[in-house]
Design a protein around this motif. Sequence first.
Motif, PDB file in Angstrom:
ATOM      1  N   ALA A  49      14.197  21.304 102.782  1.00 34.89           N
ATOM      2  CA  ALA A  49      13.913  19.958 103.263  1.00 34.89           C
ATOM      3  C   ALA A  49      14.555  19.777 104.627  1.00 34.89           C
ATOM      4  O   ALA A  49      15.551  20.424 104.954  1.00 34.89           O
ATOM      5  CB  ALA A  49      14.426  18.906 102.289  1.00 34.89           C
ATOM      6  N   LEU A  50      13.983  18.884 105.412  1.00 38.63           N
ATOM      7  CA  LEU A  50      14.496  18.613 106.746  1.00 38.63           C
ATOM      8  C   LEU A  50      14.327  17.130 107.045  1.00 38.63           C
ATOM      9  O   LEU A  50      13.224  16.580 106.916  1.00 38.63           O
ATOM     10  CB  LEU A  50      13.718  19.440 107.790  1.00 38.63           C
ATOM     11  N   ALA A  51      15.416  16.484 107.431  1.00 40.33           N
ATOM     12  CA  ALA A  51      15.353  15.075 107.816  1.00 40.33           C
ATOM     13  C   ALA A  51      14.839  14.972 109.248  1.00 40.33           C
ATOM     14  O   ALA A  51      15.360  15.635 110.149  1.00 40.33           O
ATOM     15  CB  ALA A  51      16.738  14.443 107.704  1.00 40.33           C
ATOM     16  N   VAL A  52      13.812  14.145 109.457  1.00 31.51           N
ATOM     17  CA  VAL A  52      13.233  13.947 110.789  1.00 31.51           C
ATOM     18  C   VAL A  52      13.138  12.456 111.071  1.00 31.51           C
ATOM     19  O   VAL A  52      13.382  11.623 110.196  1.00 31.51           O
ATOM     20  CB  VAL A  52      11.846  14.622 110.902  1.00 31.51           C
ATOM     21  N   ASN A  53      12.777  12.115 112.313  1.00 30.59           N
ATOM     22  CA  ASN A  53      12.837  10.701 112.672  1.00 30.59           C
ATOM     23  C   ASN A  53      11.637   9.877 112.234  1.00 30.59           C
ATOM     24  O   ASN A  53      11.653   8.654 112.339  1.00 30.59           O
ATOM     25  CB  ASN A  53      13.079  10.525 114.177  1.00 30.59           C
ATOM     26  N   SER A  54      10.588  10.523 111.712  1.00 29.41           N
ATOM     27  CA  SER A  54       9.467   9.776 111.145  1.00 29.41           C
ATOM     28  C   SER A  54       8.553  10.706 110.368  1.00 29.41           C
ATOM     29  O   SER A  54       8.567  11.925 110.579  1.00 29.41           O
ATOM     30  CB  SER A  54       8.655   9.066 112.243  1.00 29.41           C
ATOM     31  N   ASN A  55       7.754  10.113 109.509  1.00 31.51           N
ATOM     32  CA  ASN A  55       6.708  10.868 108.821  1.00 31.51           C
ATOM     33  C   ASN A  55       5.751  11.490 109.830  1.00 31.51           C
ATOM     34  O   ASN A  55       5.358  12.655 109.716  1.00 31.51           O
ATOM     35  CB  ASN A  55       5.954   9.937 107.868  1.00 31.51           C
ATOM     36  N   GLY A  56       5.383  10.721 110.854  1.00 27.68           N
ATOM     37  CA  GLY A  56       4.410  11.188 111.836  1.00 27.68           C
ATOM     38  C   GLY A  56       4.871  12.400 112.615  1.00 27.68           C
ATOM     39  O   GLY A  56       4.103  13.346 112.835  1.00 27.68           O
ATOM     40  N   THR A  57       6.145  12.399 113.045  1.00 26.42           N
ATOM     41  CA  THR A  57       6.625  13.550 113.812  1.00 26.42           C
ATOM     42  C   THR A  57       6.746  14.784 112.922  1.00 26.42           C
ATOM     43  O   THR A  57       6.520  15.907 113.384  1.00 26.42           O
ATOM     44  CB  THR A  57       7.983  13.261 114.473  1.00 26.42           C
ATOM     45  N   GLY A  58       7.077  14.579 111.657  1.00 25.69           N
ATOM     46  CA  GLY A  58       7.129  15.714 110.733  1.00 25.69           C
ATOM     47  C   GLY A  58       5.760  16.338 110.551  1.00 25.69           C
ATOM     48  O   GLY A  58       5.613  17.570 110.578  1.00 25.69           O
ATOM     49  N   LEU A  59       4.734  15.498 110.373  1.00 26.57           N
ATOM     50  CA  LEU A  59       3.373  16.010 110.237  1.00 26.57           C
ATOM     51  C   LEU A  59       2.920  16.711 111.514  1.00 26.57           C
ATOM     52  O   LEU A  59       2.314  17.788 111.468  1.00 26.57           O
ATOM     53  CB  LEU A  59       2.410  14.866 109.905  1.00 26.57           C
ATOM     54  N   PHE A  60       3.221  16.100 112.657  1.00 21.92           N
ATOM     55  CA  PHE A  60       2.847  16.703 113.935  1.00 21.92           C
ATOM     56  C   PHE A  60       3.453  18.095 114.082  1.00 21.92           C
ATOM     57  O   PHE A  60       2.778  19.044 114.493  1.00 21.92           O
ATOM     58  CB  PHE A  60       3.288  15.814 115.095  1.00 21.92           C
ATOM     59  N   ALA A  61       4.729  18.217 113.748  1.00 27.42           N
ATOM     60  CA  ALA A  61       5.393  19.514 113.870  1.00 27.42           C
ATOM     61  C   ALA A  61       4.713  20.569 113.009  1.00 27.42           C
ATOM     62  O   ALA A  61       4.444  21.694 113.465  1.00 27.42           O
ATOM     63  CB  ALA A  61       6.868  19.381 113.478  1.00 27.42           C
ATOM     64  N   LEU A  62       4.421  20.233 111.763  1.00 24.24           N
ATOM     65  CA  LEU A  62       3.777  21.185 110.861  1.00 24.24           C
ATOM     66  C   LEU A  62       2.416  21.618 111.389  1.00 24.24           C
ATOM     67  O   LEU A  62       2.073  22.813 111.386  1.00 24.24           O
ATOM     68  CB  LEU A  62       3.634  20.570 109.470  1.00 24.24           C
ATOM     69  N   LEU A  63       1.622  20.661 111.834  1.00 23.75           N
ATOM     70  CA  LEU A  63       0.280  20.978 112.336  1.00 23.75           C
ATOM     71  C   LEU A  63       0.340  21.826 113.598  1.00 23.75           C
ATOM     72  O   LEU A  63      -0.441  22.773 113.767  1.00 23.75           O
ATOM     73  CB  LEU A  63      -0.495  19.688 112.599  1.00 23.75           C
ATOM     74  N   ARG A  64       1.269  21.487 114.483  1.00 25.82           N
ATOM     75  CA  ARG A  64       1.385  22.237 115.735  1.00 25.82           C
ATOM     76  C   ARG A  64       1.825  23.678 115.471  1.00 25.82           C
ATOM     77  O   ARG A  64       1.365  24.620 116.126  1.00 25.82           O
ATOM     78  CB  ARG A  64       2.390  21.547 116.663  1.00 25.82           C
ATOM     79  N   ILE A  65       2.708  23.848 114.494  1.00 25.16           N
ATOM     80  CA  ILE A  65       3.175  25.188 114.124  1.00 25.16           C
ATOM     81  C   ILE A  65       2.033  26.004 113.511  1.00 25.16           C
ATOM     82  O   ILE A  65       1.868  27.191 113.815  1.00 25.16           O
ATOM     83  CB  ILE A  65       4.366  25.093 113.158  1.00 25.16           C
ATOM     84  N   LEU A  66       1.236  25.365 112.657  1.00 22.32           N
ATOM     85  CA  LEU A  66       0.099  26.062 112.046  1.00 22.32           C
ATOM     86  C   LEU A  66      -0.908  26.503 113.108  1.00 22.32           C
ATOM     87  O   LEU A  66      -1.493  27.582 113.004  1.00 22.32           O
ATOM     88  CB  LEU A  66      -0.582  25.163 111.011  1.00 22.32           C
ATOM     89  N   LYS A  67      -1.106  25.687 114.106  1.00 14.32           N
ATOM     90  CA  LYS A  67      -2.015  26.057 115.193  1.00 14.32           C
ATOM     91  C   LYS A  67      -1.439  27.209 116.009  1.00 14.32           C
ATOM     92  O   LYS A  67      -2.154  28.179 116.325  1.00 14.32           O
ATOM     93  CB  LYS A  67      -2.272  24.864 116.109  1.00 14.32           C
ATOM     94  N   GLN A  68      -0.166  27.128 116.328  1.00 15.18           N
ATOM     95  CA  GLN A  68       0.444  28.095 117.234  1.00 15.18           C
ATOM     96  C   GLN A  68       0.699  29.448 116.584  1.00 15.18           C
ATOM     97  O   GLN A  68       0.546  30.486 117.219  1.00 15.18           O
ATOM     98  CB  GLN A  68       1.763  27.528 117.766  1.00 15.18           C
ATOM     99  N   TYR A  69       1.083  29.429 115.296  1.00 12.74           N
ATOM    100  CA  TYR A  69       1.573  30.665 114.682  1.00 12.74           C
ATOM    101  C   TYR A  69       0.761  31.162 113.482  1.00 12.74           C
ATOM    102  O   TYR A  69       1.028  32.252 112.980  1.00 12.74           O
ATOM    103  CB  TYR A  69       3.034  30.489 114.274  1.00 12.74           C
ATOM    104  N   ARG A  70      -0.191  30.360 113.002  1.00 16.14           N
ATOM    105  CA  ARG A  70      -0.993  30.822 111.869  1.00 16.14           C
ATOM    106  C   ARG A  70      -2.484  30.770 112.166  1.00 16.14           C
ATOM    107  O   ARG A  70      -3.309  30.758 111.249  1.00 16.14           O
ATOM    108  CB  ARG A  70      -0.645  30.023 110.613  1.00 16.14           C
ATOM    109  N   SER A  71      -2.805  30.691 113.433  1.00 19.49           N
ATOM    110  CA  SER A  71      -4.191  30.827 113.910  1.00 19.49           C
ATOM    111  C   SER A  71      -5.128  29.755 113.356  1.00 19.49           C
ATOM    112  O   SER A  71      -6.336  30.004 113.203  1.00 19.49           O
ATOM    113  CB  SER A  71      -4.739  32.219 113.553  1.00 19.49           C
ATOM    114  N   LYS A  72      -4.588  28.583 113.057  1.00 16.98           N
ATOM    115  CA  LYS A  72      -5.442  27.483 112.613  1.00 16.98           C
ATOM    116  C   LYS A  72      -6.068  26.816 113.824  1.00 16.98           C
ATOM    117  O   LYS A  72      -5.422  26.638 114.863  1.00 16.98           O
ATOM    118  CB  LYS A  72      -4.631  26.466 111.796  1.00 16.98           C
TER     119      LYS A  72
END
Length: 350
Positions: A49-72
Amino acid sequence: MGMIKLPNDSIELFEKNYKEIFSSGELAEGKWGNAVADWACEYTGAGHALAVNSNGTGLFALLRILKQYRSKKKIFLQSNTMYGVRTIAISSGLELCGYVDCSLDYLMPTFDQVKDYVDRFDKPEEYVFLLTHIGGWVNPDIERIATLCKERGISLIEDCAHSLGSLLKGKHTGLFGDAGVYSLYATKAIPVGEGGIVVTNDDDLYEKTKKFAIYDRFDQELDVGLNIRMSEINALLSYSVLQKIDEIMEDKYLTASRLIAACEKSGIEYIDPTSNDQHSNLYKFILLSRSKDPVPYFDKITKRTSPVYDYALGKDVFGVSTRHICLPIWYGQSSVVTDEIVKELSEING
């Protein structure tokens, strides 16, 4: 937001500890952010688990990582979700390709609706499905949807903004797919003001999200990153409120019991918080109408809060946005307020 109240014990715990933050000088990246993450792992059973400053920024981070590193490359959403979910999806750099329609029973897409949508994909492994759990309920088909996504190579990210503490068959949201993010926003079931918690059992996704949250300024291996940290003051308040999550939900269930009794007596359809192996956190108390024209029926009910949602991002074939309303239900709700709601419900079909 005047109705938002916090447990007295939460306020006392915060007041007891906030001065230490100032005296220590650890205004960020200190023990309280870690305490929130540790609490989330213990409470939900998440591996990370990771505490972040909002639900939105947490979702953004996950999506951006999937695009950058998992070829989504592409992403799809459900039609009944917040407009902000759409903006997050587009901001991530993924191509938004459309919306899965939702059924009226739980205001969420069924397995069949999801399957019909993904069956059209030529390269499903390029897609992300950002699924939203609505109103405090877990998508009742989430297990089958998660299996389908895994079989097709689709990354499943759960928007758990409404569902901290909600269970399906004893399992917490955020742990069915690749990862999920809870919200601690002021109006949510467990209100803090701001904040979010990322949960996942994916070791690599967690490590990348943890680095993303601090620009990966130490290891300097990631090509993407953004400051999405939760401050220590925010983390202390979050931790203080999270300690009383059971008390908050028990209080809301007492209110719900009165609303349910009134609905049953008047023959009003509502979404049951505990049926079908659910245990809703009662973020919302939702009434349904299957009438072609629900407006005259719902107009009889004036004691209400904002619906989830009064618009649709997609076609809204089943009229989800217009065939539900929500009754007031929040922690510490005055019995006078509940009395007024019950009286009005009792007179609907009287």
